[in-house]
Structures are given as C-alpha cells and as structure tokens.
Scaffold this motif. Structure first.
Motif, PDB file in Angstrom:
ATOM      1  N   TRP A  36     100.110  72.173  28.390  1.00 60.66           N
ATOM      2  CA  TRP A  36      98.872  71.483  28.019  1.00 60.66           C
ATOM      3  C   TRP A  36      98.545  70.397  29.035  1.00 60.66           C
ATOM      4  O   TRP A  36      97.365  70.188  29.377  1.00 60.66           O
ATOM      5  CB  TRP A  36      99.001  70.881  26.618  1.00 60.66           C
ATOM      6  N   SER A  37      99.576  69.698  29.538  1.00 60.16           N
ATOM      7  CA  SER A  37      99.315  68.632  30.512  1.00 60.16           C
ATOM      8  C   SER A  37      98.960  69.213  31.876  1.00 60.16           C
ATOM      9  O   SER A  37      98.197  68.609  32.635  1.00 60.16           O
ATOM     10  CB  SER A  37     100.523  67.691  30.625  1.00 60.16           C
ATOM     11  N   VAL A  38      99.513  70.395  32.208  1.00 56.35           N
ATOM     12  CA  VAL A  38      99.121  71.072  33.446  1.00 56.35           C
ATOM     13  C   VAL A  38      97.640  71.433  33.382  1.00 56.35           C
ATOM     14  O   VAL A  38      96.869  71.174  34.320  1.00 56.35           O
ATOM     15  CB  VAL A  38      99.973  72.336  33.678  1.00 56.35           C
ATOM     16  N   LEU A  39      97.216  72.025  32.256  1.00 57.45           N
ATOM     17  CA  LEU A  39      95.813  72.407  32.085  1.00 57.45           C
ATOM     18  C   LEU A  39      94.910  71.179  32.123  1.00 57.45           C
ATOM     19  O   LEU A  39      93.847  71.195  32.766  1.00 57.45           O
ATOM     20  CB  LEU A  39      95.634  73.158  30.762  1.00 57.45           C
ATOM     21  N   ALA A  40      95.326  70.109  31.454  1.00 54.98           N
ATOM     22  CA  ALA A  40      94.528  68.882  31.450  1.00 54.98           C
ATOM     23  C   ALA A  40      94.376  68.329  32.861  1.00 54.98           C
ATOM     24  O   ALA A  40      93.290  67.868  33.252  1.00 54.98           O
ATOM     25  CB  ALA A  40      95.171  67.842  30.529  1.00 54.98           C
ATOM     26  N   ASN A  41      95.448  68.372  33.647  1.00 56.69           N
ATOM     27  CA  ASN A  41      95.384  67.876  35.024  1.00 56.69           C
ATOM     28  C   ASN A  41      94.487  68.747  35.897  1.00 56.69           C
ATOM     29  O   ASN A  41      93.758  68.230  36.751  1.00 56.69           O
ATOM     30  CB  ASN A  41      96.793  67.800  35.620  1.00 56.69           C
ATOM     31  N   VAL A  42      94.545  70.057  35.696  1.00 54.92           N
ATOM     32  CA  VAL A  42      93.684  70.955  36.461  1.00 54.92           C
ATOM     33  C   VAL A  42      92.218  70.660  36.165  1.00 54.92           C
ATOM     34  O   VAL A  42      91.391  70.533  37.086  1.00 54.92           O
ATOM     35  CB  VAL A  42      94.014  72.430  36.146  1.00 54.92           C
ATOM     36  N   LEU A  43      91.874  70.549  34.875  1.00 59.32           N
ATOM     37  CA  LEU A  43      90.492  70.256  34.495  1.00 59.32           C
ATOM     38  C   LEU A  43      90.055  68.897  35.031  1.00 59.32           C
ATOM     39  O   LEU A  43      88.915  68.742  35.492  1.00 59.32           O
ATOM     40  CB  LEU A  43      90.351  70.304  32.969  1.00 59.32           C
ATOM     41  N   PHE A  44      90.948  67.924  34.975  1.00 62.85           N
ATOM     42  CA  PHE A  44      90.620  66.594  35.488  1.00 62.85           C
ATOM     43  C   PHE A  44      90.351  66.649  36.991  1.00 62.85           C
ATOM     44  O   PHE A  44      89.364  66.070  37.475  1.00 62.85           O
ATOM     45  CB  PHE A  44      91.766  65.634  35.187  1.00 62.85           C
ATOM     46  N   CYS A  45      91.200  67.317  37.748  1.00 55.12           N
ATOM     47  CA  CYS A  45      91.012  67.408  39.208  1.00 55.12           C
ATOM     48  C   CYS A  45      89.697  68.101  39.544  1.00 55.12           C
ATOM     49  O   CYS A  45      88.962  67.671  40.446  1.00 55.12           O
ATOM     50  CB  CYS A  45      92.183  68.149  39.850  1.00 55.12           C
ATOM     51  N   LEU A  46      89.395  69.182  38.832  1.00 57.79           N
ATOM     52  CA  LEU A  46      88.131  69.885  39.073  1.00 57.79           C
ATOM     53  C   LEU A  46      86.941  68.993  38.734  1.00 57.79           C
ATOM     54  O   LEU A  46      85.913  69.013  39.438  1.00 57.79           O
ATOM     55  CB  LEU A  46      88.087  71.176  38.254  1.00 57.79           C
ATOM     56  N   ALA A  47      87.071  68.184  37.676  1.00 54.90           N
ATOM     57  CA  ALA A  47      85.990  67.275  37.297  1.00 54.90           C
ATOM     58  C   ALA A  47      85.780  66.200  38.352  1.00 54.90           C
ATOM     59  O   ALA A  47      84.640  65.830  38.661  1.00 54.90           O
ATOM     60  CB  ALA A  47      86.295  66.638  35.941  1.00 54.90           C
ATOM     61  N   VAL A  48      86.862  65.690  38.920  1.00 55.28           N
ATOM     62  CA  VAL A  48      86.744  64.679  39.980  1.00 55.28           C
ATOM     63  C   VAL A  48      86.025  65.269  41.193  1.00 55.28           C
ATOM     64  O   VAL A  48      85.134  64.631  41.778  1.00 55.28           O
ATOM     65  CB  VAL A  48      88.141  64.154  40.374  1.00 55.28           C
ATOM     66  N   ILE A  49      86.407  66.490  41.575  1.00 51.28           N
ATOM     67  CA  ILE A  49      85.750  67.139  42.707  1.00 51.28           C
ATOM     68  C   ILE A  49      84.263  67.343  42.423  1.00 51.28           C
ATOM     69  O   ILE A  49      83.401  67.061  43.267  1.00 51.28           O
ATOM     70  CB  ILE A  49      86.430  68.482  43.022  1.00 51.28           C
ATOM     71  N   ALA A  50      83.949  67.816  41.198  1.00 47.64           N
ATOM     72  CA  ALA A  50      82.548  68.043  40.831  1.00 47.64           C
ATOM     73  C   ALA A  50      81.759  66.737  40.833  1.00 47.64           C
ATOM     74  O   ALA A  50      80.602  66.704  41.281  1.00 47.64           O
ATOM     75  CB  ALA A  50      82.479  68.693  39.452  1.00 47.64           C
ATOM     76  N   MET A  51      82.364  65.659  40.361  1.00 48.41           N
ATOM     77  CA  MET A  51      81.673  64.371  40.326  1.00 48.41           C
ATOM     78  C   MET A  51      81.385  63.877  41.744  1.00 48.41           C
ATOM     79  O   MET A  51      80.290  63.371  42.024  1.00 48.41           O
ATOM     80  CB  MET A  51      82.522  63.347  39.574  1.00 48.41           C
ATOM     81  N   CYS A  52      82.349  64.024  42.645  1.00 52.73           N
ATOM     82  CA  CYS A  52      82.144  63.577  44.029  1.00 52.73           C
ATOM     83  C   CYS A  52      81.084  64.424  44.729  1.00 52.73           C
ATOM     84  O   CYS A  52      80.197  63.895  45.415  1.00 52.73           O
ATOM     85  CB  CYS A  52      83.466  63.645  44.801  1.00 52.73           C
ATOM     86  N   VAL A  53      81.164  65.745  44.549  1.00 47.49           N
ATOM     87  CA  VAL A  53      80.190  66.629  45.188  1.00 47.49           C
ATOM     88  C   VAL A  53      78.791  66.356  44.656  1.00 47.49           C
ATOM     89  O   VAL A  53      77.816  66.296  45.425  1.00 47.49           O
ATOM     90  CB  VAL A  53      80.584  68.102  44.971  1.00 47.49           C
ATOM     91  N   SER A  54      78.667  66.167  43.333  1.00 44.90           N
ATOM     92  CA  SER A  54      77.348  65.896  42.766  1.00 44.90           C
ATOM     93  C   SER A  54      76.787  64.572  43.260  1.00 44.90           C
ATOM     94  O   SER A  54      75.570  64.427  43.426  1.00 44.90           O
ATOM     95  CB  SER A  54      77.419  65.898  41.229  1.00 44.90           C
ATOM     96  N   GLY A  55      77.656  63.609  43.520  1.00 46.45           N
ATOM     97  CA  GLY A  55      77.196  62.340  44.087  1.00 46.45           C
ATOM     98  C   GLY A  55      76.585  62.530  45.456  1.00 46.45           C
ATOM     99  O   GLY A  55      75.517  61.968  45.767  1.00 46.45           O
ATOM    100  N   TYR A  56      77.228  63.350  46.304  1.00 41.87           N
ATOM    101  CA  TYR A  56      76.666  63.622  47.632  1.00 41.87           C
ATOM    102  C   TYR A  56      75.379  64.447  47.534  1.00 41.87           C
ATOM    103  O   TYR A  56      74.455  64.268  48.338  1.00 41.87           O
ATOM    104  CB  TYR A  56      77.697  64.345  48.492  1.00 41.87           C
ATOM    105  N   VAL A  57      75.320  65.354  46.550  1.00 41.13           N
ATOM    106  CA  VAL A  57      74.094  66.139  46.355  1.00 41.13           C
ATOM    107  C   VAL A  57      72.938  65.210  45.991  1.00 41.13           C
ATOM    108  O   VAL A  57      71.820  65.352  46.519  1.00 41.13           O
ATOM    109  CB  VAL A  57      74.301  67.207  45.269  1.00 41.13           C
ATOM    110  N   MET A  58      73.180  64.256  45.104  1.00 42.34           N
ATOM    111  CA  MET A  58      72.136  63.302  44.739  1.00 42.34           C
ATOM    112  C   MET A  58      71.677  62.498  45.947  1.00 42.34           C
ATOM    113  O   MET A  58      70.487  62.234  46.128  1.00 42.34           O
ATOM    114  CB  MET A  58      72.642  62.357  43.647  1.00 42.34           C
ATOM    115  N   TRP A  59      72.631  62.079  46.763  1.00 45.72           N
ATOM    116  CA  TRP A  59      72.285  61.328  47.975  1.00 45.72           C
ATOM    117  C   TRP A  59      71.411  62.175  48.896  1.00 45.72           C
ATOM    118  O   TRP A  59      70.425  61.703  49.451  1.00 45.72           O
ATOM    119  CB  TRP A  59      73.578  60.905  48.677  1.00 45.72           C
TER     120      TRP A  59
END
Length: 501
Positions: A409-432
């Motif tokens: 469960w913690s492996v899955l949570a970490n995977v989802l968290f890492c993907l969310a961080v990447i998506a948040m950073c990419v979306s920030g550059y897209v907005m820029w």
C-alpha cells in the motif's frame, strides 16, 4: 462589499504572492521532477531485484538445512584475492540468497551466495546497480556536496512555494472544499483555466505530503539535517555506560584475544592498533553512499571492544566467530533478513542490525541495533525503537513512509505521489507557456506575473515566509543571494531586467 480601492489592493497582493510563487517554482520544479523520477526508480528496483540484489532466487532443496555461514563466507572471499569480509546480510526469505560484502585494497564487492550449497550466485561491485545510481542522483545529483546543497535549497524553497500556493488558491476558492474538488467557476472554459484548476487542486491534495517529504528528506541533508537537526537529536552513546573512550589494551592480552578469534579474514579481524577515537555509526557502518544506519544513530559514536563493559552476551565457553554470532542473533530475536557488520580493527565490535530504512523489514517500530564486544562476547548496547528520542521515532516512521517500505500500500501511495508531483510541475510549465505574450518583442525572458509592474513587498505574508525560511539555512541563504544579485546586477543591466522581470 469590496470598493475599487480594496479590489486594487487585493489584486496587488495577489500578484505579489503570485510572482514569489512563480520564481520559487521556476527554480524548484526541475529538481522535484528529478527527485520524483529517481524515487520511482528506487521503488521499482527495491521491490524487484532488491536494493543490493538480495531478492535473487535460489532453489530450496528437500533438506532445508543451510550451510554454515563461515563456509558461505569462505567461498565469497575466494572471488576476490586478498579480501576481507566486511558484512553478512542474511537471506530475506527461504528461497533468496545470502549476501557478503568483501573488500580488498582497491575493490569492494557484494557477493550473492546460495545459503544451502554455498555456491556463488553473483559477484558485483558494491553499489553498482541501478538502485544505487537512482539513489546517488536522488541524494546529490552525482555532483557531491554541491548537488546536496542544491537539492536541500530546492526542498527548502518548495516549502515556501507550497505556502504561497495555498494563499493563491485560497484567494480563488475561499473554502477548503472548493480547493480540493476540481471545478471551474468561470463560464469561459479555456484550456489555461482547466490546467490551472488541475494544477492547484492537485497541489492542494499532495501539498501536506510534499511538506512531509521535504522535511523528512532534508533531515538527511548536509546543512539542515547533519548540522542542525541530527547534531542535537543524536542518540545518547553512553546510555548503557559503554560510551566510546580511548582504550589501551595490553599487547600480550591482545594477542591472546586474537588467538581466540579464528580465521581473521572471515571474521573481519584486522591486527591494527587500538583507535584513539571511535568512529560514528555512520562512518563505521555505511559501507557505501547508500544510507544503512538508522537516522538517529548516524552521528552517535560507536562503542569499542576490549573493555570490561557490557553483559548478557555470548557465553564465555563459546568461541566468538561468525557462525556463533549468527546463531546468537537468531536466539535474541532477529528473524529473516538482518545485517551483521564484522569487527574492523582491534577495537571494532560485532554489530547486528535490522531496520526498515535498509529494507530489512516493514515496520520501523521493529528497528534494533546490537553491538557485541569482539573479545568478551558481551552485549555493549541493544538499541530498540523505544530507545529513540521523539524526533528519532518520527524520523524512523517518516523515512519508512518516505521510502515506501511499509508494504504494497505504501509503495502504491508513493508511486501515485511521485506521478502527482511530476504532473503538478509539468502543468505549471504548461500554464507559463500558455500565459506567455504572443508579441515577439514581449515574449523574451521568463515573463513573470504582472510583468513590467512595480510589485511591492507585502510584508504581512513576507515576514512569516521569511521566518519559515530562516528555519532552513539554505533557503534564507538563497533568498539573500538572489536579493543581492537583483540589487547589484539585475536592476542595473537592461538586458537582464528584460529577461527576468
């Protein structure tokens, strides 16, 4: 009801905070993406091949009696001429290999051995696998202290980025529920509005966990961790009355002691003089750049062999060798994978350890480290999770969550968290990119929010942010450096003003 004057003031404050958030994000987003990608790599490797290839499989024979550990060690040592045994790692499961770290003058190898037949399964240089590569990038970007400093600065500024992001999204939503549920209030469904909603909502969901990851990760860093936190939070070395002190061993007695410890290469016994200063746990037990020592113990000095201290260890009539120490470890409760560091030098100790940070087991509350005198067999220290101070317990649990060692469960949570961080950073550059001016003359540079406007400092929020920054030394150093750079250089050079402001 907002008057035009109040509305103008609120807009001014909003643009001020937005610009702070923008500049912090431009700096930290690339580092966050690198950290997230390498974290995914470590999660994958640790749960497939294992951090040190300890998950290699062997065929379990009908007779499940394992070969003596000393026989396995002897075969491992034969793979590298003139080598000494540094560490033994017991098999994780009944069908996995045992590991032996051996070292010669110019080479250190990790040797995987079939625990039933003592045959060599694999021999590779220590810390040469993909996990170690991901870990090295994650730790210091492969550039040593400079990389460690950059990552610590990025983590520190991420905390300020999160706080400013909360303010910006709160000003748009005005309620926690609206911040957490993606919806677009504006009737005009533009792509930019959609991306902004996803970016901010995703940020709201993961921000608390991101704060936690930044703080727990920085506790390993060179400035805030090693110099500030660990320095006052380390474990009390003298709790059992065995604090490491310089020892002087009578040479005739020392020789007799050495004779009672057979096969020095197998047992890691080196006929060196007594050390004048005992090493810390981190320097003595970390066999590579990968952290292998519980956080709270890393700066704590090691106990030493050759004293009259300790008690309740290996019986006096039993020879102290790797087989008997392994048997003793099982007798006192070590199950499955555990690590046995062999004595190095005349005052070195046997160290039996098991902790979640080393992927030995899942629960951090089962952390345990035992030091045994190499001559008397006495237990010099038996350190459990309950012996840690409050912050040490927080770090033990926090690192287990940070590394995803608590189960699938913690492996899955970490995977989802890492993907969310990447998506948040990419979306920030897209907005820029979507917000950039369309005119060629205006599209040069970073194009920060309210470009060309005289955005003043809003002190009611700036002061709390600066107070938070002061807690993390690299953040305040970066802020002061940027302020000086702006005052001395950027504000005086037209091209740089156009590029950055």
């Amino acid at each position: 009801m907002d008057t035009p004057s109040n509305q103008s003031t609120n807009n001014q404050r909003y643009f001020t905070v937005w610009r702070w958030h923008f500049y912090a994000s431009i700096f930290v987003a690339p580092f966050l993406v690198v950290l997230a990608i390498t974290a995914l790599g470590m999660l994958f490797m640790s749960n497939t091949a294992g951090r040190d290839n300890d998950r290699l499989k062997v065929i379990v024979p009908e007779s499940t009696v394992q070969s003596p550990v000393s026989t396995q060690a002897k075969n491992a040592l034969s793979t590298l001429p003139d080598s000494t045994l540094i560490k033994y790692i017991a098999p994780r499961d009944t069908d996995t290999v045992a590991l032996f770290q051996i070292k010669s003058d110019d080479q250190s190898n990790m040797v995987a051995v079939n625990p039933y037949t003592a045959d060599i399964v694999q021999s590779v240089p220590t810390s040469s696998g993909l996990y170690s590569t991901f870990n090295d990038i994650h730790s210091d970007l492969l550039i040593g202290k400079v990389g460690d400093y950059l990552l610590e600065t990025a983590a520190s500024l991420t905390i300020l980025m999160i706080l400013s992001g909360w303010y910006l999204w709160w000003q748009k939503r005005k309620s926690v529920k609206a911040m957490l549920i993606p919806s677009e209030r504006a009737p005009n469904k533009k792509k930019r509005s959609f991306i902004r909603t996803i970016h901010a909502t995703l940020g709201s969901w993961i921000s608390v966990l991101l704060l936690f990851f930044c703080i727990s990760g920085m506790a390993w860093a060179g400035v805030w961790g090693e110099r500030v936190v660990q320095a006052w939070s380390q474990f009390p070395a003298g709790k059992w009355g065995v604090a490491p002190v310089p020892v002087s061993i009578d040479h005739s007695q020392h020789a007799a002691m050495q004779e009672s410890t057979p096969a020095p290469h197998v047992h890691g016994a080196a006929a060196s003089e007594a050390h004048t200063d005992a090493p810390t746990h981190g320097s003595a037990l970390n066999s590579s750049d990968t952290k292998e020592v519980p956080w709270v113990l890393e700066l704590t000095p090691m106990p030493v062999s050759g004293t009259t201290k300790g008690k309740d260890g290996i019986a006096a009539n039993i020879p102290i060798m790797i087989d008997t120490v392994d048997r003793y470890a099982r007798e006192i409760g070590f199950v499955g994978r555990y690590q046995l560091n062999l004595p190095q030098g005349s005052t070195g100790v046997w160290t039996i350890s098991q902790d979640s940070m080393s992927y030995d087991m899942k629960s951090p509350t089962a952390d345990r480290t035992v030091h045994i005198d190499r001559y008397s067999g006495n237990v010099l220290a038996d350190i459990h999770f309950d012996d840690y101070n409050a912050f040490g317990k927080f770090m033990a649990a926090g690192i287990a969550l940070h590394m995803g060692t608590l189960g699938w469960w913690s492996v899955l949570a970490n995977v989802l968290f890492c993907l969310a961080v990447i998506a948040m950073c990419v979306s920030g550059y897209v907005m820029w990119w979507q917000r950039r001016p369309r005119h060629a003359n205006d599209s040069v540079g970073l194009n920060p929010p309210a470009r060309g406007s005289d955005v003043s400092v809003w002190w009611p929020l700036a002061i709390p942010l600066l107070m938070v920054a002061i807690i993390f030394p690299t953040a305040i150093i970066a802020i002061i450096a940027i302020a000086l750079l702006d005052f001395l250089v950027i504000s005086r050079v037209g091209f740089l003003q156009k590029l950055l402001k």
